[in-house]
Design a protein around this motif. Structure first.
Motif, short mmCIF file in Angstrom:
data_model
loop_
_atom_site.label_atom_id
_atom_site.label_comp_id
_atom_site.label_asym_id
_atom_site.label_seq_id
_atom_site.Cartn_x
_atom_site.Cartn_y
_atom_site.Cartn_z
N VAL A 141 0.78 -1.32 0.15
CA VAL A 141 0.13 -0.15 -0.01
C VAL A 141 0.48 0.93 0.35
CG1 VAL A 141 -1.57 0.79 1.23
CG2 VAL A 141 -1.90 -1.32 1.36
N ALA A 142 1.79 1.52 0.43
CA ALA A 142 2.47 1.96 0.98
C ALA A 142 3.44 2.59 -0.24
CB ALA A 142 3.96 1.89 1.79
N VAL A 143 3.58 1.48 -0.80
CA VAL A 143 4.00 1.63 -2.83
C VAL A 143 3.45 2.54 -3.55
CG1 VAL A 143 5.40 0.79 -4.60
CG2 VAL A 143 6.06 0.53 -2.49
N GLY A 144 2.54 1.64 -3.67
CA GLY A 144 1.04 2.21 -4.46
C GLY A 144 1.03 3.82 -4.01
N LEU A 167 -5.13 6.85 8.95
CA LEU A 167 -3.94 6.05 8.07
C LEU A 167 -4.64 5.41 6.90
CD1 LEU A 167 -2.26 3.03 7.84
CD2 LEU A 167 -3.25 2.33 9.78
N PHE A 168 -6.71 5.86 6.82
CA PHE A 168 -7.15 5.54 5.89
C PHE A 168 -7.16 5.54 4.60
CE2 PHE A 168 -8.87 4.54 10.12
CZ PHE A 168 -9.38 3.38 9.99
N GLU A 169 -5.96 7.00 4.77
CA GLU A 169 -6.68 7.79 3.29
C GLU A 169 -5.10 7.08 2.54
OE1 GLU A 169 -4.71 11.78 3.66
OE2 GLU A 169 -2.96 11.38 4.42
N LEU A 170 -4.66 6.58 3.10
CA LEU A 170 -3.45 5.60 2.40
C LEU A 170 -4.53 4.72 1.75
CD1 LEU A 170 -0.57 5.81 4.55
CD2 LEU A 170 -0.97 6.81 3.32
N LEU A 171 -5.54 3.83 2.02
CA LEU A 171 -5.56 2.99 1.93
C LEU A 171 -6.82 2.87 0.89
CD1 LEU A 171 -6.78 1.37 5.23
CD2 LEU A 171 -5.44 0.47 3.86
N ASN A 172 -6.82 3.86 -0.54
CA ASN A 172 -7.39 4.63 -1.77
C ASN A 172 -7.14 3.07 -2.60
OD1 ASN A 172 -4.62 4.25 -3.13
ND2 ASN A 172 -4.44 6.14 -1.67
N PRO A 173 -8.06 3.15 -4.12
CA PRO A 173 -7.70 1.76 -4.86
C PRO A 173 -7.12 1.70 -5.19
CG PRO A 173 -9.84 3.55 -5.10
CD PRO A 173 -8.40 3.96 -4.11
N TYR A 174 -5.68 2.28 -6.15
CA TYR A 174 -4.25 2.09 -6.53
C TYR A 174 -3.70 1.97 -4.92
CZ TYR A 174 0.34 1.76 -9.73
OH TYR A 174 0.98 1.23 -10.22
N GLY A 175 -3.66 1.99 -4.22
CA GLY A 175 -2.79 1.94 -3.23
C GLY A 175 -2.80 0.46 -2.74
N LEU A 176 -4.77 0.32 -2.28
CA LEU A 176 -5.48 -1.49 -2.23
C LEU A 176 -3.94 -2.30 -3.21
CD1 LEU A 176 -8.35 -0.71 -0.46
CD2 LEU A 176 -6.54 -1.37 0.03
N LEU A 177 -4.74 -1.83 -4.66
CA LEU A 177 -4.46 -3.34 -5.71
C LEU A 177 -2.80 -2.84 -4.91
CD1 LEU A 177 -4.66 -4.21 -8.48
CD2 LEU A 177 -4.10 -1.91 -10.00
N ALA A 178 -1.47 -2.05 -5.26
CA ALA A 178 -0.63 -2.33 -4.86
C ALA A 178 -0.45 -3.50 -3.48
CB ALA A 178 0.40 -1.78 -4.56
N GLY A 179 -1.07 -3.44 -2.89
CA GLY A 179 -0.79 -3.88 -1.48
C GLY A 179 -1.35 -5.56 -1.87
N LEU A 180 -2.15 -5.80 -2.54
CA LEU A 180 -2.83 -7.02 -3.39
C LEU A 180 -1.57 -7.69 -3.59
CD1 LEU A 180 -6.16 -6.17 -3.14
CD2 LEU A 180 -5.78 -7.41 -1.71
N LEU A 181 -1.10 -6.74 -4.49
CA LEU A 181 0.29 -7.19 -5.81
C LEU A 181 0.93 -7.35 -5.16
CD1 LEU A 181 1.29 -8.37 -7.91
CD2 LEU A 181 2.26 -5.26 -8.26
#
Length: 384
Positions: A141-144, A167-181
């Protein structure tokens, strides 16, 4: 001192940008399989003995592997002070979540088998699962978020102000995609390690889950790359003194979409990085399917190398863009320590990194071989 003179400031900055990438990749490869194994443990181990087998594949090595995390953090602190200050302040809650999850690992390893209670052991199993999943997710998520830009700025006297909220503003759609990756990538890597270190049902389950994780890695990496073409990137609109003082405000920056792909157009050889990301994951998938022990781990290591390198090469020379004040963005040319500091650190790295690699290699040679059920049930082995 002759070498210090030959290595100009610009060269040292590039060298330390490369070394930072090496340390981050080293952490992802060496400690990444620990996180992946912990994430997979509840799913590949169906009995208490099987879960103990899984734990003992990483129990003897996980502490040594975290040396790469310490080296990476130390390199950021000493070589890139503004980057350390902004990231460790702005991502404080995210860092705290990672730290809390990582603390669960040593506690879980040490205490899980101290009691025979099913509830006790199951609770620690899920604690270890959290200790693997949360760091993998949050780091991704951080990298995203870094790719999208981070809300910070410098005042005229170079004081740093973080303009984010929670912290929740980091959980945006692209951040979450990077986290899942990140989770899929490290799950694939952990499954590869389990094929190398286990046999029987645990090995078979790890292969099945590893194949799913490899497919997910390929798909999420492709989606992330396409999505990145729609995300605003950053580029200079002023002349840059690559050997000048480390002052982020000595530049102007333009924000526009598609910029993160310009390096690949200018330097086609950089396409090697995303190619390795895809080919490594595909190779891991095929190795899982062919039931090749160890090869999936090697191929997933190649995929990790490619995926992390893709991020770094896409952003170069930016290392932490600001989405609220683009000129405050940190780059290779304006966020480093002094010329002398980088040189002294380079000398230390040349001496100590080979030593770390040598003793790590020796440890893995000594611990070579598969972990079997008899190894963890024999009291004389002092297994976890």
């Amino acid at each position: 001192m002759i070498l210090h003179t030959l290595l100009d400031y610009e060269t040292l900055r590039v060298i330390w940008w490369l070394l930072l990438g090496v340390l981050l990749i080293g952490f992802a490869v060496m400690d990444g399989f620990d996180l992946g194994v912990a994430t997979l443990m509840p799913f590949v181990g169906k009995t208490d003995t099987e879960r103990r087998v899984v734990i003992n594949t990483i129990g003897p090595v996980w502490e040594g592997n975290q040396v790469w995390l310490i080296l990476g953090g130390g390199a950021i602190f000493a070589a890139w002070p503004p980057l350390y200050a902004v990231s460790f302040s702005g991502f404080y809650l995210a860092m705290f979540a990672i730290l809390f999850a990582l603390i669960l690992r040593p506690v879980g390893f040490k205490y899980r088998s101290k009691r025979e209670s099913v509830v006790w052991r199951t609770s620690w199993d899920w604690a270890l699962f959290i200790g693997g999943l949360v760091p993998a997710l949050v780091m991704g998520v951080a990298v995203g978020n870094v790719l999208q830009g981070v809300p910070f700025h410098f005042s005229d006297d170079l004081r740093i102000f973080y303009d984010g909220t929670t912290l929740f503003e980091l959980l945006n759609p692209y951040g979450l995609l990077a986290g899942l990756l990140s989770v899929a990538m490290l799950a694939m890597h952990g499954a590869g390690w389990l094929t190398l270190k286990t046999a029987g049902e645990v090995n078979a389950r790890a292969r099945r889950i590893g194949m799913i994780a490899a497919i997910a890695t390929i798909a999420l990496f492709a989606i992330g790359g396409f999505w990145l073409t729609l995300i605003d990137g950053y580029r200079f609109t002023s002349t840059i003194d690559t050997g000048g003082p480390s002052n982020p405000l000595y530049k102007t920056v333009e924000v526009t979409s598609g910029v993160w792909f310009q390096n690949y157009a200018a330097h086609p050889w950089m396409m090697i990085a995303p190619a390795l990301g895809f080919l490594g994951a595909l190779g891991s998938l095929l190795a899982f399917a062919a039931k090749k022990d160890g090869l999936p781990w090697l191929m997933s290591s190649v995929s990790i190398l490619g995926i992390i390198s893709t991020v770094g090469l896409s952003m170069f020379p930016f290392i932490l863009p600001s989405n609220v004040d683009p000129k405050s963005s940190l780059t290779v040319w304006d966020a480093s320590s002094s010329h002398m500091t980088l040189f002294i650190m380079l000398v230390c790295a040349v001496i100590f990194v080979p030593i770390i690699i040598a003793y790590t290699s020796f440890v893995y040679k000594v611990l070579w071989g598969k972990v079997a059920a008899k190894d963890v049930t024999d009291p004389s082995n002092h297994a976890y």
